[in-house]
Design a protein around this motif. Structure first.
Motif, short mmCIF file in Angstrom:
data_model
loop_
_atom_site.label_atom_id
_atom_site.label_comp_id
_atom_site.label_asym_id
_atom_site.label_seq_id
_atom_site.Cartn_x
_atom_site.Cartn_y
_atom_site.Cartn_z
N ILE A 264 0.84 -1.20 0.00
CA ILE A 264 0.00 0.00 0.00
C ILE A 264 0.87 1.25 0.00
N TYR A 265 1.93 1.23 0.81
CA TYR A 265 2.84 2.39 0.86
C TYR A 265 3.45 2.65 -0.52
N CYS A 266 3.95 1.61 -1.18
CA CYS A 266 4.60 1.78 -2.48
C CYS A 266 3.63 2.35 -3.51
N MET A 267 2.38 1.85 -3.51
CA MET A 267 1.41 2.34 -4.49
C MET A 267 1.03 3.79 -4.21
N LEU A 268 0.88 4.15 -2.94
CA LEU A 268 0.55 5.53 -2.61
C LEU A 268 1.72 6.46 -2.89
N MET A 269 2.91 6.04 -2.52
CA MET A 269 4.11 6.85 -2.76
C MET A 269 4.34 7.06 -4.25
N GLY A 270 4.20 5.98 -5.03
CA GLY A 270 4.38 6.08 -6.47
C GLY A 270 3.34 6.97 -7.11
N ALA A 271 2.08 6.82 -6.68
CA ALA A 271 1.00 7.63 -7.24
C ALA A 271 1.21 9.12 -6.90
N PHE A 272 1.64 9.39 -5.67
CA PHE A 272 1.89 10.77 -5.26
C PHE A 272 3.02 11.38 -6.07
N ALA A 273 4.08 10.59 -6.29
CA ALA A 273 5.21 11.10 -7.08
C ALA A 273 4.79 11.38 -8.52
N ILE A 274 3.91 10.55 -9.07
CA ILE A 274 3.43 10.78 -10.43
C ILE A 274 2.63 12.09 -10.51
N LEU A 275 1.82 12.33 -9.49
CA LEU A 275 0.96 13.51 -9.47
C LEU A 275 1.77 14.80 -9.39
N ILE A 276 2.85 14.78 -8.62
CA ILE A 276 3.62 16.01 -8.44
C ILE A 276 4.80 16.11 -9.39
N GLY A 277 5.09 15.00 -10.10
CA GLY A 277 6.25 14.94 -10.97
C GLY A 277 6.12 15.83 -12.22
#
Length: 277
Positions: A264-277
């Protein structure tokens, strides 16, 4: 030479010590976290390679210290086997050797080809999401397979688990995560899978550091920065030891869904990075 922030190097060392053992990708975090926080991390600078080498050696030292009894037992078993008496310790030692060779060869062959991925922030974030999905698959494999310990591990399964390490060449994909999932797929319980994964990590991480040590002689690093780099290695080692201590107890105390929080952490962290990237 523009020197990096000492605070950033110390924080990167802590990040390395934690994420190398937790199944959340150390390479992915070493790219995503500095990018998200706008740290200045010039990977082409003369100090960067020595810094990474020292962090790897610190992590490898922590693993050797934590599992020294295991390695001593394996080496004693190997010595006894020289007399013709086969034993489980010698068998496990050679399985670790067999598991290390494929990943090492793949790493040497593809390392330079994959280096260009390190600058692809969005792609690494996507791979981190995939890493989370991989961990969820691992939990499902645990529920479908009968539970066994390391004595049930076959040579073929040892090779497969060893090959799984090579997935860590892709930033965002976790070496420990891949070997944990492969171990669960082989029918091992969480605790046995974690122990085998961390034992298997020791020679790979050690080799990654030692192979680069000769290159350090060609870098003229200022004394103050060198002290910071060496202290960073100590920090990485301390947090790697603490991470191993925590994870061994975590996997020993969970019968189901032990990988789900990290997924869950990896999916949330990855999704957040995509959004702000």
């Amino acid at each position: 030479m523009v020197e990096p922030s000492s605070l950033h190097l110390f924080l990167m060392a802590i990040l390395q010590g934690v994420t190398e053992l937790f199944p959340i990708s150390s390479l992915g975090h070493s790219v995503l976290v500095p990018g998200m926080l706008h740290w200045s991390m010039n990977r082409d600078a003369l100090w960067f390679l020595p810094f990474i080498v020292v962090l790897h050696l610190g992590t490898a030292t922590a693993l050797l210290l934590y599992f020294w009894r295991d390695w001593w037992k394996l080496l004693k078993g190997l010595w006894r086997a020289k007399g013709g008496a086969g034993n489980e310790d010698a068998r496990l030692f050679w399985m670790l050797v067999v598991g290390t060779i494929p990943a090492g060869l793949i790493g040497l062959a593809l390392h330079h080809q994959i280096r260009h991925l390190f600058g692809m922030f969005d792609l690494i974030a996507i791979f981190l999401v995939f890493n989370g999905l991989m961990l969820l698959i691992g939990d499902s494999l645990k529920r479908r397979h009968p539970v066994a310990d390391l004595t049930s591990l076959t040579w073929g399964k040892a090779v497969v688990i060893g090959l799984a390490q090579s997935i860590a060449l892709v930033p965002g994909m976790s070496r420990s995560g891949a070997t944990l999932v492969a171990g669960l797929g082989a029918g091992l319980d969480y605790a046995s899978t974690a122990r085998y994964s961390f034992l298997l990590a020791t020679p790979i991480i050690t080799a990654a550091g030692i192979l680069e040590v000769p290159k350090l002689l060609h870098h003229n690093i200022p004394g103050e920065l060198l002290h910071v780099i060496l202290l960073s290695g100590v920090l990485a080692g301390v947090f790697a030891w603490l991470s191993t201590w925590f994870l061994m107890r975590w996997f020993s105390g969970h019968e189901v869904s032990a990988l789900r929080p990290y997924a869950i952490y990896c999916m949330l962290m990855g999704a957040f990075a995509i959004l702000i990237g």
